[in-house]
Design a protein around this motif. Structure first.
Motif, mmCIF file in Angstrom:
data_model
loop_
_atom_site.group_PDB
_atom_site.id
_atom_site.type_symbol
_atom_site.label_atom_id
_atom_site.label_comp_id
_atom_site.label_asym_id
_atom_site.label_seq_id
_atom_site.Cartn_x
_atom_site.Cartn_y
_atom_site.Cartn_z
ATOM 1 N N LEU A 28 0.966 -1.268 -0.082
ATOM 2 C CA LEU A 28 -0.113 -0.021 -0.034
ATOM 3 C C LEU A 28 0.943 1.333 0.078
ATOM 4 N N VAL A 29 0.498 2.180 -0.849
ATOM 5 C CA VAL A 29 1.169 3.536 -0.762
ATOM 6 C C VAL A 29 0.163 4.576 -0.967
ATOM 7 N N PHE A 30 0.080 5.335 0.156
ATOM 8 C CA PHE A 30 -0.627 6.568 0.505
ATOM 9 C C PHE A 30 -0.268 7.928 -0.007
ATOM 10 N N LEU A 31 -0.747 8.645 -1.002
ATOM 11 C CA LEU A 31 0.067 9.801 -1.246
ATOM 12 C C LEU A 31 -0.784 11.210 -0.863
ATOM 13 N N ASP A 32 -0.078 12.148 -0.471
ATOM 14 C CA ASP A 32 -0.839 13.588 -0.316
ATOM 15 C C ASP A 32 -1.572 14.152 -1.640
ATOM 16 N N THR A 33 -0.591 13.521 -2.744
ATOM 17 C CA THR A 33 -0.914 14.130 -4.195
ATOM 18 C C THR A 33 -2.402 13.989 -4.712
ATOM 19 N N LEU A 34 -3.111 14.970 -5.036
ATOM 20 C CA LEU A 34 -4.431 15.109 -5.632
ATOM 21 C C LEU A 34 -4.353 14.380 -7.125
ATOM 22 N N TRP A 35 -5.288 13.568 -7.360
ATOM 23 C CA TRP A 35 -5.258 12.965 -8.623
ATOM 24 C C TRP A 35 -5.024 13.538 -9.789
ATOM 25 N N PRO A 36 -5.260 14.752 -9.954
ATOM 26 C CA PRO A 36 -5.028 15.609 -11.070
ATOM 27 C C PRO A 36 -3.458 15.967 -11.267
ATOM 28 N N ASP A 37 -2.846 15.891 -10.158
ATOM 29 C CA ASP A 37 -1.489 16.066 -10.036
ATOM 30 C C ASP A 37 -0.706 14.712 -10.145
ATOM 31 N N PHE A 38 -1.258 13.530 -10.080
ATOM 32 C CA PHE A 38 -0.499 12.473 -10.336
ATOM 33 C C PHE A 38 -0.088 12.099 -11.591
ATOM 34 N N ASP A 39 1.305 12.468 -11.713
ATOM 35 C CA ASP A 39 1.925 12.694 -13.117
ATOM 36 C C ASP A 39 2.930 11.314 -13.196
ATOM 37 N N GLU A 40 3.807 11.180 -14.092
ATOM 38 C CA GLU A 40 4.587 10.178 -14.579
ATOM 39 C C GLU A 40 5.691 10.014 -13.441
ATOM 40 N N ALA A 41 6.062 11.062 -12.737
ATOM 41 C CA ALA A 41 7.205 11.078 -11.725
ATOM 42 C C ALA A 41 6.384 10.601 -10.581
ATOM 43 N N THR A 42 5.333 10.823 -10.265
ATOM 44 C CA THR A 42 4.660 10.483 -9.000
ATOM 45 C C THR A 42 4.225 8.938 -9.121
ATOM 46 N N PHE A 43 3.934 8.531 -10.149
ATOM 47 C CA PHE A 43 3.670 7.175 -10.385
ATOM 48 C C PHE A 43 5.012 6.221 -10.449
ATOM 49 N N THR A 44 6.003 6.650 -10.976
ATOM 50 C CA THR A 44 7.260 6.092 -11.034
ATOM 51 C C THR A 44 7.879 6.039 -9.608
ATOM 52 N N HIS A 45 7.648 6.983 -8.748
ATOM 53 C CA HIS A 45 8.069 6.887 -7.574
ATOM 54 C C HIS A 45 7.421 5.866 -6.489
ATOM 55 N N ALA A 46 6.183 5.771 -6.704
ATOM 56 C CA ALA A 46 5.462 4.786 -6.031
ATOM 57 C C ALA A 46 5.817 3.348 -6.653
ATOM 58 N N ILE A 47 6.126 3.249 -7.779
ATOM 59 C CA ILE A 47 6.426 1.934 -8.386
ATOM 60 C C ILE A 47 7.851 1.601 -7.639
ATOM 61 N N GLU A 48 8.706 2.435 -7.619
ATOM 62 C CA GLU A 48 9.939 2.375 -7.212
ATOM 63 C C GLU A 48 9.989 1.759 -5.545
ATOM 64 N N GLN A 49 8.761 2.559 -4.860
ATOM 65 C CA GLN A 49 8.736 2.098 -3.465
ATOM 66 C C GLN A 49 8.406 0.710 -3.118
ATOM 67 N N TYR A 50 7.246 0.360 -4.204
ATOM 68 C CA TYR A 50 7.009 -1.033 -4.319
ATOM 69 C C TYR A 50 8.403 -2.130 -4.289
ATOM 70 N N ARG A 51 8.982 -1.674 -5.554
ATOM 71 C CA ARG A 51 10.254 -2.451 -5.639
ATOM 72 C C ARG A 51 11.180 -2.679 -4.587
ATOM 73 N N GLY A 52 11.093 -1.445 -3.713
ATOM 74 C CA GLY A 52 12.205 -1.671 -2.564
ATOM 75 C C GLY A 52 11.900 -2.283 -1.401
ATOM 76 N N ARG A 53 10.556 -2.641 -1.299
ATOM 77 C CA ARG A 53 9.939 -3.501 -0.270
ATOM 78 C C ARG A 53 10.319 -4.799 -0.204
ATOM 79 N N HIS A 54 10.244 -5.620 0.914
ATOM 80 C CA HIS A 54 10.437 -7.116 0.933
ATOM 81 C C HIS A 54 9.160 -7.748 1.135
#
Length: 222
Positions: free
Chosen positions: A190-216
């Motif tokens: 689970l990743v909870f972001l303060d970002t409002l959906w209209p501001d959810f851009d490529e960089a924000t999504f990529t960062h969330a994916i990187e968080q996921y990949r870094g978890r065990h």
């Protein structure tokens, strides 16, 4: 996809402007998901609880769905996006329901990514419906109640044909699942972001994916 209304309010705009901006963010999210090799992207577009909103906003959302579908269908076909819908979308009326059904059919052969749109969807209702199906099978003698297991119930869910849910992202600062994919999220990251959906851009999504990949991911193990 949460925060469209707040995004619009912060800018002194009508709520529908936030929904339009949110549709643009969805376009970016699909593109980013493809770039990262995501098999399936599921978005919560309209919950079964959203009917409590004003009739004006529901009308705006319905019109936007129709517009988005007509505008994006050719792109879906060109880019290999397969559309799938979960939830009872017949509630939006026969005309829009027919358009949605045709879009699902027209994209059924696409394989690059599956875009799952949750419309008039509620996870508790989905689980209850799956339980009813198993109960009917048990009553008819087709299955022994003692044999019912999680895998059998999962096979009755609307997401049964989709890969396991790995990552669930909630935007806008809210930290709850709000009746979304409750069963499927049992071991999702689970990743909870303060970002409002209209501001959810490529960089924000990529960062969330990187968080996921870094978890065990231990799945209950050590």
């Amino acid at each position: 996809m949460d925060g469209n209304g707040r995004w619009a309010s912060q800018r002194g705009l009508p709520r529908v402007a936030g929904h339009r901006a949110g549709a643009e963010s969805l376009r970016k999210a699909i593109r980013t998901a493809v770039e990262h090799g995501v098999e399936a992207l599921t978005v919560y577009a309209f919950s079964s609880e959203n009917w409590r909103r004003s009739s004006e906003e529901i009308s705006d959302l319905t019109s936007l769905m129709r517009y988005y579908l007509e505008r994006e269908l050719a792109t879906f076909e060109k880019e290999g996006v397969r559309l799938q819908i979960i939830g009872d979308f017949s509630a939006f009326g026969s005309e829009l329901a027919a358009k949605l059904s045709r879009a699902v059919e027209r994209t059924s052969g696409n394989r690059r990514i599956t875009l799952v749109v949750a419309l008039n969807y509620g996870s508790q209702a989905e689980i209850a419906a799956a339980a009813r199906k198993l109960a009917e099978r048990a009553r008819s003698g087709a299955v022994d109640p003692a044999d019912i297991c999680p895998a059998m119930l999962e096979a009755e869910l609307q997401t049964a044909n989709l890969p396991e849910l790995d990552l669930l992202i909630r935007t806008s600062g809210e930290e709850r699942l709000s009746n979304f994919l409750l069963w499927q999220a049992a071991y999702a990251e689970l990743v909870f972001l303060d970002t409002l959906w209209p501001d959810f851009d490529e960089a924000t999504f990529t960062h969330a994916i990187e968080q996921y990949r870094g978890r065990h991911r231990r799945f209950g193990g050590r």
